[in-house]
Design a protein around this motif. Structure first.
Motif: not given
Ligand code: GDP
Length: 477
Positions: A193-195, A219-232
């Motif tokens: 992964a390369n943001v 916003v960097p996120v991971s839908a699978k790991q539920r990272i960054g969802i709230d930030d988004l």
């Protein structure tokens, strides 16, 4: 549009005397039954310190002047309506699922979401509505039908894959619709992964990340790991704040059909997105060319409800026929009125189908002369990227003071239905270079009256557009 002083006072929820006083204050002597125009009403409202917004005529090309109230009074903040777009497999569906699971079940005890085509989540007490059909195809097909039901687009780009052809399509479809984009850089959990590379690639399409001095939120996120969802979601709310999304909840309801089907037991079922006013059980509505009286209403959790305000999706029963996604709906006085208007529309639509005038090269010159268009939007499809660039440069150079030539989308491959939808929604012409429309595109182009022309030699295309602009296009080519 006119309104009597009495009706105006009712709309404002103010005593008539006070409204008459406000009118005198603005220099108008008016009696209770006198009709005033919008400008006058606006001035009076201003002196009463009420915000008044002129209702736009947004009937889908089939205008019924009588269907919409002239005034939206008391505008209130409403939730943003969001569509998720992006290249296939970049995680649109996963992201929609992650948001729903993270935000819905957690707050609404035992709430299992029904699939009704849209859902609403809550973050810090603020609502956000998501349209559940990802991708730009549905978005643009709705727009081609005159529906503008998205306030913000979340563009999903996989961090391990970067910008791909459908990402570019999505960007161009959003630009044509002038809808703000928030980029969700997804799959940050994946190796490779390369943001930064994604941000770099985005700049080539005019999307410069905020942290790089631009105004695109990434916003960097991971839908699978539920990272960054709230930030988004926070960024969605922030963007909504900037856009100042408002609607008047105290007027007759109006909005768009998001989904519909014929249910064996329940009859026609439709998901409506309320965009203005409040929809209630028992209301009579006109929907595209059909109508009905709302027998029952359910929210996105399958719960029976009695009313829904702006930006809220609801599933309704009680229509006489199944409407189409993208159809507009309007609350009307009673069912009889609704039926009459629906029938009138059906007749009108039939005659319109033959005569909808979209821009075409043959009548471009007269349309420019009559001041009907100032811009010629063009969609280019070609066999190789190089040809798109070459054509784009040559065509845009043809712009004059009277008419600007603008390539709104270019892509490699055959002309597809999505291209035709975008053309219909943006009043553009489609140019194919060494490519042809596929079967479905051809059918849709005929139905929607979209002008499509294919070429094998670049300067033939350029010559044609040039000739069309000065009204010298010979009809035989
Ligand atoms: P869509 O075609 O854009 O709707 O993409 P999907 O949501 O169907 O996702 C495509 C594939 O990518 C699926 O196998 C997902 O499980 C996977 N995927 C989606 N988001 C992520 C993520 O954040 N991390 C990882 N590792 N995989 C993901």
């Amino acid at each position: 549009e006119f309104i009597t002083v009495k009706e105006f006072a009712e709309k404002l929820n103010k005593p008539v005397a006070e409204v008459i006083k406000a009118l005198i204050f603005t220099g108008i002597m008016a009696g209770i039954n006198q009709e005033i125009d919008y400008e006058t009403a606006e001035k009076a409202a201003k002196s009463l310190e009420v915000e008044v917004v002129k209702a736009k005529d947004d009937s889908s090309g089939i205008s019924d002047d009588d269907q919409d109230d002239a005034l939206d009074v008391n505008m209130e903040k409403r939730p943003p309506i969001v569509t998720v777009m992006g290249h296939v497999d970049h995680g649109k569906t996963s992201l929609l699922d992650a948001i729903r699971k993270a935000k819905v079940t957690e707050s609404e005890a035992g709430g299992i979401t029904q699939h009704i085509g849209a859902y609403t989540v809550t973050l810090n007490g603020e609502k956000i509505t998501f349209l559940d059909t990802p991708g730009h195809e549905a978005f643009t097909a709705m727009r081609a039908r005159g529906a503008q039901a998205t306030d913000i687009v979340i563009l999903v780009v996989a961090a391990d894959d970067g910008i791909m052809p459908q990402t570019v399509e999505a960007i161009n479809h959003c630009k044509a619709a002038q809808v703000p984009i928030i980029v969700a850089i997804n799959k940050i959990d994946v190796e490779g992964a390369n943001v930064d590379r994604v941000k770099q690639e985005l700049t080539e399409y005019g999307l410069v990340a905020e942290e790089w001095g631009g105004d695109t939120i990434c916003v960097p996120v991971s839908a699978k790991q539920r990272i960054g969802i709230d930030d988004l979601l926070e960024m969605v709310l922030l963007t909504a704040e900037v856009e100042e999304l408002k609607a008047d909840p105290n007027r007759k309801a109006a909005g768009t059909v998001v989904e519909s089907e014929l249910d064996k037991g329940r009859g026609p079922v439709a998901t409506l997105l309320v965009q203005k006013g409040t929809l209630n059980v028992g209301d009579s509505i006109l929907v595209g060319t059909t109508y009905g009286r709302i027998r029952a209403m359910f929210d996105d959790k399958g719960k029976k409800i009695n009313s829904a305000g702006p930006s809220i999706p609801v599933e309704i029963l009680g229509l006489s026929e199944v409407p189409q996604a993208g159809d507009k709906f309007n609350e009307v006085k009673d069912e009889k009125t609704a039926r009459g208007m629906a029938e009138a529309r059906k007749i009108k639509e039939k005659s319109l189908q033959q005569s909808t005038m979209r821009v075409s090269l043959e009548d471009l010159y007269s349309q420019v002369k009559e001041g009907k268009i100032q811009e010629l939007p063009i969609i280019i499809k070609a066999d190789v990227q190089g040809s798109i660039e070459a054509l784009k440069n040559s065509l845009e150079k043809l712009s004059t003071d009277e008419i600007k030539v603008r390539v709104i989308h270019g892509g490699v491959g055959a002309i597809t239905e999505t291209d035709i939808s975008l053309a219909a929604a943006s009043n553009a012409v489609v140019i194919g270079f060494n490519v042809r429309p596929d079967n479905n595109a051809q059918i849709l182009a005929e139905k929607d009256n979209v002008y499509v022309k294919t070429y094998r030699i670049i300067y033939h295309a350029v010559d044609d557009i040039k000739a069309a602009m000065i009204g010298m296009l010979s009809p035989d080519i």
